[in-house]
Write a protein that holds these residues in place. Structure first.
Motif, PDB file in Angstrom:
ATOM      1  N   UNK A   5       0.829  -1.207   0.000  1.00  0.00           N
ATOM      2  CA  UNK A   5       0.000   0.000   0.000  1.00  0.00           C
ATOM      3  C   UNK A   5       0.863   1.256   0.000  1.00  0.00           C
ATOM      4  N   UNK A   6       1.938   1.256   0.771  1.00  0.00           N
ATOM      5  CA  UNK A   6       2.837   2.413   0.825  1.00  0.00           C
ATOM      6  C   UNK A   6       3.520   2.637  -0.522  1.00  0.00           C
ATOM      7  N   UNK A   7       3.965   1.566  -1.162  1.00  0.00           N
ATOM      8  CA  UNK A   7       4.614   1.679  -2.466  1.00  0.00           C
ATOM      9  C   UNK A   7       3.624   2.186  -3.503  1.00  0.00           C
ATOM     10  N   UNK A   8       2.409   1.693  -3.474  1.00  0.00           N
ATOM     11  CA  UNK A   8       1.383   2.125  -4.418  1.00  0.00           C
ATOM     12  C   UNK A   8       1.040   3.592  -4.213  1.00  0.00           C
ATOM     13  N   UNK A   9       0.895   4.015  -2.955  1.00  0.00           N
ATOM     14  CA  UNK A   9       0.595   5.421  -2.660  1.00  0.00           C
ATOM     15  C   UNK A   9       1.728   6.335  -3.119  1.00  0.00           C
ATOM     16  N   UNK A  10       2.966   5.926  -2.929  1.00  0.00           N
ATOM     17  CA  UNK A  10       4.113   6.721  -3.369  1.00  0.00           C
ATOM     18  C   UNK A  10       4.152   6.838  -4.885  1.00  0.00           C
ATOM     19  N   UNK A  11       3.871   5.740  -5.581  1.00  0.00           N
ATOM     20  CA  UNK A  11       3.869   5.773  -7.043  1.00  0.00           C
ATOM     21  C   UNK A  11       2.758   6.675  -7.565  1.00  0.00           C
ATOM     22  N   UNK A  12       1.575   6.601  -6.957  1.00  0.00           N
ATOM     23  CA  UNK A  12       0.459   7.472  -7.376  1.00  0.00           C
ATOM     24  C   UNK A  12       0.782   8.941  -7.133  1.00  0.00           C
ATOM     25  N   UNK A  13       1.424   9.237  -6.003  1.00  0.00           N
ATOM     26  CA  UNK A  13       1.799  10.623  -5.703  1.00  0.00           C
ATOM     27  C   UNK A  13       2.819  11.140  -6.704  1.00  0.00           C
ATOM     28  N   UNK A  14       3.780  10.299  -7.086  1.00  0.00           N
ATOM     29  CA  UNK A  14       4.790  10.721  -8.056  1.00  0.00           C
ATOM     30  C   UNK A  14       4.158  11.008  -9.411  1.00  0.00           C
ATOM     31  N   UNK A  15       3.222  10.168  -9.827  1.00  0.00           N
ATOM     32  CA  UNK A  15       2.542  10.387 -11.103  1.00  0.00           C
ATOM     33  C   UNK A  15       1.689  11.645 -11.037  1.00  0.00           C
ATOM     34  N   UNK A  16       0.987  11.854  -9.928  1.00  0.00           N
ATOM     35  CA  UNK A  16       0.126  13.025  -9.790  1.00  0.00           C
ATOM     36  C   UNK A  16       0.923  14.318  -9.777  1.00  0.00           C
ATOM     37  N   UNK A  17       2.071  14.307  -9.147  1.00  0.00           N
ATOM     38  CA  UNK A  17       2.891  15.522  -9.083  1.00  0.00           C
ATOM     39  C   UNK A  17       3.571  15.829 -10.404  1.00  0.00           C
ATOM     40  N   UNK A  18       3.855  14.806 -11.206  1.00  0.00           N
ATOM     41  CA  UNK A  18       4.527  15.051 -12.487  1.00  0.00           C
ATOM     42  C   UNK A  18       3.543  15.330 -13.611  1.00  0.00           C
ATOM     43  N   UNK A  19       2.263  15.094 -13.414  1.00  0.00           N
ATOM     44  CA  UNK A  19       1.261  15.289 -14.460  1.00  0.00           C
ATOM     45  C   UNK A  19       1.196  16.727 -14.968  1.00  0.00           C
ATOM     46  N   UNK A  20       1.261  17.772 -14.093  1.00  0.00           N
ATOM     47  CA  UNK A  20       1.211  19.133 -14.634  1.00  0.00           C
ATOM     48  C   UNK A  20       2.370  19.454 -15.567  1.00  0.00           C
ATOM     49  N   UNK A  21       3.496  18.802 -15.379  1.00  0.00           N
ATOM     50  CA  UNK A  21       4.635  19.043 -16.251  1.00  0.00           C
ATOM     51  C   UNK A  21       4.431  18.418 -17.626  1.00  0.00           C
ATOM     52  N   UNK A  22       3.660  17.330 -17.677  1.00  0.00           N
ATOM     53  CA  UNK A  22       3.487  16.614 -18.932  1.00  0.00           C
ATOM     54  C   UNK A  22       2.317  17.139 -19.761  1.00  0.00           C
ATOM     55  N   UNK A  23       1.477  17.974 -19.187  1.00  0.00           N
ATOM     56  CA  UNK A  23       0.311  18.479 -19.902  1.00  0.00           C
ATOM     57  C   UNK A  23       0.764  19.417 -21.011  1.00  0.00           C
ATOM     58  N   UNK A  24       0.170  19.290 -22.171  1.00  0.00           N
ATOM     59  CA  UNK A  24       0.515  20.171 -23.287  1.00  0.00           C
ATOM     60  C   UNK A  24       0.044  21.588 -22.979  1.00  0.00           C
ATOM     61  N   UNK A  25       0.810  22.570 -23.434  1.00  0.00           N
ATOM     62  CA  UNK A  25       0.438  23.960 -23.200  1.00  0.00           C
ATOM     63  C   UNK A  25      -0.607  24.398 -24.215  1.00  0.00           C
ATOM     64  N   UNK A  26      -1.316  25.449 -23.877  1.00  0.00           N
ATOM     65  CA  UNK A  26      -2.361  25.967 -24.749  1.00  0.00           C
ATOM     66  C   UNK A  26      -1.836  27.026 -25.702  1.00  0.00           C
TER      67      UNK A  26
END
Length: 161
Positions: free
Chosen positions: A7-28
């Motif tokens: 559960x801890x590993x899964x939560x850490x992986x989800x947090x890493x993906x969530x925090x990096x998502x704004x960087x990967x979003x295409x700009x307008x």
């Protein structure tokens, strides 16, 4: 114990993906394009800034050569362009295009006639003939004095008595 570790590993992986998502979003595309100064003389330099170009881009205009946008830590893209010396005075448009999409933002600026105020001489004028004569005289005096000092013999203390 194994379930809590998973559960801890899964939560850490989800947090890493969530925090990096704004960087990967295409700009307008480019927004909030600003130019400083708005009015610039022929041969002068303007600063261009824009938001929304997370991977840089280009700025083009008939008044200057194409320049590249660079991205700083705050997310703003900036460029510096030098107005051509032979640019016709008047109003010009520039176009900002991000490298990660095809949207273009434009902004207007004005080119003024003349080269503007020169900031000072800044050492661009050489010495006058009087200054050269005085400097040469000082160097010659120092050379003669130094050679006399070195050539003079010193007598040892108490010699010749």
């Amino acid at each position: 114990m194994r379930a809590s570790r998973a559960l801890a590993v899964t939560a850490t992986a989800c947090a890493a993906v969530a925090l990096s998502a704004p960087l990967a979003v295409a700009t307008n595309g480019p927004t909030n394009v600003t130019i400083n100064p708005f009015e610039v003389h022929q041969g002068g330099t303007i600063e261009i800034s824009a938001r929304g170009c997370g991977h840089g881009g280009t700025v083009t205009s008939n008044a200057f050569r194409r320049v590249e946008l660079s991205v700083n830590a705050s997310g703003n893209s900036t460029a510096r362009a030098r107005i051509l010396d032979d640019a016709t005075p008047g109003n010009y448009n520039l176009a900002v295009r991000c490298s990660d999409n095809d949207r273009v933002a434009t902004h207007q600026f004005r080119v003024l006639e003349g080269l503007g105020a020169l900031g000072g001489l800044g050492g661009s004028i050489g010495p006058s003939s009087t200054e050269m004569a005085v400097g040469g005289g000082l160097v010659a005096t120092a050379a003669v004095g130094g050679s006399l000092f070195l050539a003079r013999r010193r007598r040892p203390a108490g010699a010749g008595i």
